[in-house]
Design a protein around this motif. Structure first.
Motif, PDB file in Angstrom:
ATOM      1  N   SER A 128      -1.479   0.105  -4.249  1.00 41.98           N
ATOM      2  CA  SER A 128      -1.680   0.909  -3.604  1.00 41.98           C
ATOM      3  C   SER A 128      -3.315   1.539  -3.781  1.00 41.98           C
ATOM      4  CB  SER A 128      -0.885   2.232  -3.859  1.00 41.98           C
ATOM      5  OG  SER A 128       0.499   1.881  -3.546  1.00 41.98           O
ATOM      6  N   TYR A 178      -4.984   9.579  -8.366  1.00 46.55           N
ATOM      7  CA  TYR A 178      -3.777   8.702  -8.363  1.00 46.55           C
ATOM      8  C   TYR A 178      -4.221   7.722  -9.737  1.00 46.55           C
ATOM      9  CZ  TYR A 178      -0.704   5.512  -5.992  1.00 46.55           C
ATOM     10  OH  TYR A 178       0.364   4.755  -5.545  1.00 46.55           O
ATOM     11  N   PHE A 222       1.288  10.991   2.513  1.00 48.91           N
ATOM     12  CA  PHE A 222       0.839  10.258   1.262  1.00 48.91           C
ATOM     13  C   PHE A 222       1.632   9.044   1.010  1.00 48.91           C
ATOM     14  CE2 PHE A 222       1.042  10.102  -3.595  1.00 48.91           C
ATOM     15  CZ  PHE A 222      -0.137   9.838  -3.747  1.00 48.91           C
ATOM     16  N   SER A 223       2.841   9.289   1.158  1.00 44.09           N
ATOM     17  CA  SER A 223       3.668   8.239   0.815  1.00 44.09           C
ATOM     18  C   SER A 223       3.512   6.726   1.720  1.00 44.09           C
ATOM     19  CB  SER A 223       5.318   8.464   0.850  1.00 44.09           C
ATOM     20  OG  SER A 223       6.040   7.514   0.485  1.00 44.09           O
ATOM     21  N   CYS A 254      -6.267   3.994   6.090  1.00 42.73           N
ATOM     22  CA  CYS A 254      -5.930   2.941   5.454  1.00 42.73           C
ATOM     23  C   CYS A 254      -5.017   1.830   6.032  1.00 42.73           C
ATOM     24  CB  CYS A 254      -5.198   3.488   4.360  1.00 42.73           C
ATOM     25  SG  CYS A 254      -4.715   2.413   3.135  1.00 42.73           S
ATOM     26  N   MET A 272      -5.717   8.398   6.917  1.00 45.40           N
ATOM     27  CA  MET A 272      -7.141   8.291   6.553  1.00 45.40           C
ATOM     28  C   MET A 272      -7.622   6.760   6.680  1.00 45.40           C
ATOM     29  SD  MET A 272      -6.973   7.139   2.410  1.00 45.40           S
ATOM     30  CE  MET A 272      -8.175   6.136   2.758  1.00 45.40           C
ATOM     31  N   GLY A 283       4.484   3.215  -3.777  1.00 47.54           N
ATOM     32  CA  GLY A 283       3.685   3.398  -5.144  1.00 47.54           C
ATOM     33  C   GLY A 283       4.027   4.484  -5.746  1.00 47.54           C
ATOM     34  N   LEU A 284       3.050   5.218  -6.541  1.00 42.34           N
ATOM     35  CA  LEU A 284       3.358   6.342  -7.118  1.00 42.34           C
ATOM     36  C   LEU A 284       3.973   7.490  -6.077  1.00 42.34           C
ATOM     37  CD1 LEU A 284       0.039   6.501  -9.304  1.00 42.34           C
ATOM     38  CD2 LEU A 284       2.363   5.853 -10.108  1.00 42.34           C
ATOM     39  N   GLY A 285       3.408   7.667  -4.884  1.00 46.03           N
ATOM     40  CA  GLY A 285       4.103   8.337  -3.955  1.00 46.03           C
ATOM     41  C   GLY A 285       5.475   8.253  -3.899  1.00 46.03           C
ATOM     42  N   ASN A 286       6.146   7.442  -3.845  1.00 44.39           N
ATOM     43  CA  ASN A 286       7.603   7.043  -3.763  1.00 44.39           C
ATOM     44  C   ASN A 286       8.554   7.858  -5.119  1.00 44.39           C
ATOM     45  OD1 ASN A 286       6.131   5.035  -2.184  1.00 44.39           O
ATOM     46  ND2 ASN A 286       7.884   5.065  -1.271  1.00 44.39           N
ATOM     47  N   SER A 297      -5.540  -0.756  -1.892  1.00 45.14           N
ATOM     48  CA  SER A 297      -5.655  -0.261  -0.422  1.00 45.14           C
ATOM     49  C   SER A 297      -6.578   1.051  -0.197  1.00 45.14           C
ATOM     50  CB  SER A 297      -4.418  -0.022   0.176  1.00 45.14           C
ATOM     51  OG  SER A 297      -3.737   1.070  -0.291  1.00 45.14           O
ATOM     52  N   LEU A 298      -6.430   2.195  -1.250  1.00 46.05           N
ATOM     53  CA  LEU A 298      -7.148   3.244  -1.357  1.00 46.05           C
ATOM     54  C   LEU A 298      -8.695   2.979  -1.492  1.00 46.05           C
ATOM     55  CD1 LEU A 298      -4.978   5.558  -3.208  1.00 46.05           C
ATOM     56  CD2 LEU A 298      -5.956   6.153  -1.180  1.00 46.05           C
ATOM     57  N   SER A 307       0.877  -1.152   0.117  1.00 45.67           N
ATOM     58  CA  SER A 307       0.130   0.014  -0.092  1.00 45.67           C
ATOM     59  C   SER A 307       0.814   1.189   0.123  1.00 45.67           C
ATOM     60  CB  SER A 307      -0.865  -0.076   1.257  1.00 45.67           C
ATOM     61  OG  SER A 307      -1.407   1.192   1.269  1.00 45.67           O
ATOM     62  N   ALA A 308       1.797   1.303   0.652  1.00 46.45           N
ATOM     63  CA  ALA A 308       2.603   2.421   0.803  1.00 46.45           C
ATOM     64  C   ALA A 308       3.298   2.855  -0.103  1.00 46.45           C
ATOM     65  CB  ALA A 308       3.452   2.111   2.343  1.00 46.45           C
ATOM     66  N   SER A 325       0.870   6.120   3.165  1.00 46.28           N
ATOM     67  CA  SER A 325      -0.667   5.851   3.237  1.00 46.28           C
ATOM     68  C   SER A 325      -1.446   5.941   4.659  1.00 46.28           C
ATOM     69  CB  SER A 325      -0.859   4.365   3.036  1.00 46.28           C
ATOM     70  OG  SER A 325      -0.320   3.940   1.808  1.00 46.28           O
TER      71      SER A 325
HETATM   72  N1  TRP Z   1       1.225   5.496  -0.074  1.00 39.48           N
HETATM   73  C1  TRP Z   1       0.898   5.312  -1.556  1.00 39.48           C
HETATM   74  C2  TRP Z   1       1.786   5.933  -2.679  1.00 39.48           C
HETATM   75  O1  TRP Z   1       2.807   6.278  -2.103  1.00 39.48           O
HETATM   76  C3  TRP Z   1      -0.594   5.806  -1.827  1.00 39.48           C
HETATM   77  C4  TRP Z   1      -1.690   5.359  -0.846  1.00 39.48           C
HETATM   78  C5  TRP Z   1      -2.253   4.093  -0.663  1.00 39.48           C
HETATM   79  C6  TRP Z   1      -2.185   6.247   0.123  1.00 39.48           C
HETATM   80  N2  TRP Z   1      -3.101   4.160   0.177  1.00 39.48           N
HETATM   81  C7  TRP Z   1      -3.224   5.443   0.650  1.00 39.48           C
HETATM   82  C8  TRP Z   1      -2.034   7.611   0.335  1.00 39.48           C
HETATM   83  C9  TRP Z   1      -3.829   6.150   1.761  1.00 39.48           C
HETATM   84  C10 TRP Z   1      -2.614   8.122   1.345  1.00 39.48           C
HETATM   85  C11 TRP Z   1      -3.567   7.338   2.190  1.00 39.48           C
HETATM   86  O2  TRP Z   1       1.872   5.619  -3.639  1.00 39.48           O
END
Ligand code: TRP
Length: 455
Positions: free
Chosen positions: A323, A106, A227-228, A235, A233, A26-29, A326-327, A23-24, A230
């Protein structure tokens, strides 16, 4: 709202770590982090980001996992169960909304990554920096293609969610994460030996402390950290609700944070050396297209570049899908738990809502003028969504979660959960200090400074 035996569990602690890391990471990284470093002025941003990760986000991740495991519920139910008759469930509701909001932009970027598997592998994107840039703008400016890719990403995510998530995510992440790390290492090695790479490395690792006067660096670093990882929120809370009681929460959280942070840092060691090897490169100017316009230059310089390029975007797409799963899981499990919908109905309804909200982000990259440059904001709709959800909603959610864990549920009860079955938990006094004071105060300060600077 009570937990049912059919909720299911991870197969092991490693299963949980893999799924949460899936989940963590993903595109965020790989897309978000370098983009934010570029806009936030390089190494200074990196330093602030690392401080946010270790002092604010890591303690909060521990709290989120504990909340989920204690209640075995999705976010709204978890907050409601521990503070009955009070309005704390609204924090969970904000998370449900954030799941839909984040997924909407996303899935647009994930769609680009999917298309670039093909473009990179076939050599469709090649040539000099100008040609590569033009290719990207023409591609993202095509509204029909953008929307079709969004449908593909949301459809795939929905299909996975309907077909039994857990063992699937565990397996995919376990198989592909090592490849992703090896490939990033190989690309970084090639990148740092390009002519001109030194300037990029300097930009990335030597901080210019005068930039600390800019509040924007703090808000974007904090938002990016949430965001990176997760966080903010519910998750990770939801994933924690499937964690076994004998498994150490602190140990798991450390693994997730370490994996996520090293992959983000590694991505920077690729993008900036390559970027600065291109004449006239301006990291602040690239926006969401940064990796799509810079990386093809690297692949062009490598023997077997088509293969490396195709593999890179393939692994990035898979990381993005673990990711998006998980969202989507957060709003879907909410509709199932709280509204009593069937899983199929919940997936269809939430996916539909995500698609509608994704339309302006998909069309805001050249296809439709009002979405490309939203009047009064001076940015595109997609950037606006990134700012609203990452820099605002997630930190607000995280701040309230920290207050909830530290003061409503209470550190004593949280610690009891964290140390259940004799689990390892380092420095409880330090964690207490962070979750009760440092996290909420630091987040509130950043948010207030941001509001003051914006309005
Ligand atoms: N963390 C993921 C990423 O870095 C994106 C993501 C998945 C996310 N679940 C989340 C961001 C929940 C915020 C909250 O790409």
């Amino acid at each position: 709202m009570s937990s049912t035996p059919s909720r299911g569990m991870w197969s092991s602690r490693a299963g949980f770590i893999l799924a949460a890391a899936g989940s963590a990471v993903g595109l965020g990284n790989i897309w978000g982090f370098p983009t934010q470093v570029g806009q936030g002025g390089g190494a200074t941003f990196v330093v602030v980001y690392l401080a946010c990760v270790f002092l604010i986000c890591a303690p909060l991740m521990v709290g989120e996992i504990a909340l989920g495991r204690r209640t075995r519920l999705s976010p709204v139910g978890a907050f409601a169960a521990l503070a009955p008759g009070r309005r704390w469930w609204l924090v969970g509701a904000l998370g449900v909304a954030a799941g839909v909001g984040i997924l909407s932009f996303y899935s647009v970027i994930a769609g680009w990554a999917v298309a670039y598997i093909w473009f990179a592998a076939t050599g469709a994107v090649s040539g000099g920096p100008d040609e590569i840039g033009r290719f990207f703008s023409e591609f993202t400016g095509n509204g029909v293609v953008s929307l079709a890719l969004v449908v593909l990403v949301i459809g795939t995510t929905a299909a996975v969610l309907l077909g039994g998530v857990r063992t699937g995510i565990e397996r995919v992440t376990k198989a592909l994460m090592p490849f992703l790390i090896l490939l990033l290492l190989a690309l970084a090695l090639r990148a740092v030996t390009l002519p001109g790479a030194g300037a990029g490395l300097a930009y990335y690792v030597s901080p210019d402390l005068s930039r600390l006067a800019d509040v924007g660096v703090f808000t974007s670093a904090l938002g990016q950290a949430f965001f990176s990882l997760s966080l903010g929120m519910g998750c990770i809370l939801t994933y924690g609700s499937y964690l076994g009681r004998e498994d150490s929460i602190a140990g798991s959280a450390l693994w997730i944070v370490a994996l996520d942070t090293s992959i983000a840092l590694l991505a920077g060691f690729i993008i900036f050396p390559v970027g600065f090897s291109i004449a006239g490169f301006d990291p602040t100017a690239s926006g969401p297209g940064l990796i799509f316009t810079v990386l093809p230059r690297l692949f062009a310089e490598m023997p077997g570049g088509h293969l490396f390029g195709g593999a890179f975007f393939l692994l990035l797409s898979v990381a993005a899908i673990t990711s998006t799963i998980s969202l989507l899981e957060v709003p879907v499990s909410h509709c199932v738990d709280a509204l009593g919908w069937s899983r199929t109905k919940a997936v269809a309804a939430v996916a539909g809502a995500v698609f509608v909200l994704a339309v302006p982000s998909a069309l805001g990259n050249g296809a439709v003028a009002v979405f490309t440059n939203v009047p009064g904001f001076g940015m595109g709709f997609l950037d606006l969504m990134v700012a609203a959800w990452n820099e605002f909603a997630l930190p607000v959610g995280g701040c309230l979660t920290a207050i909830f864990v530290g003061r409503v549920w209470g550190v004593d009860r949280a610690l009891e959960e964290l140390r259940a079955e004799g689990a390892w938990f380092p420095a409880p006094a330090f964690w207490t200090l962070l979750i009760r004071w440092a996290c909420p105060a630091a987040i509130a300060l950043v948010l207030v400074a941001w509001l003051a600077a914006t309005f």
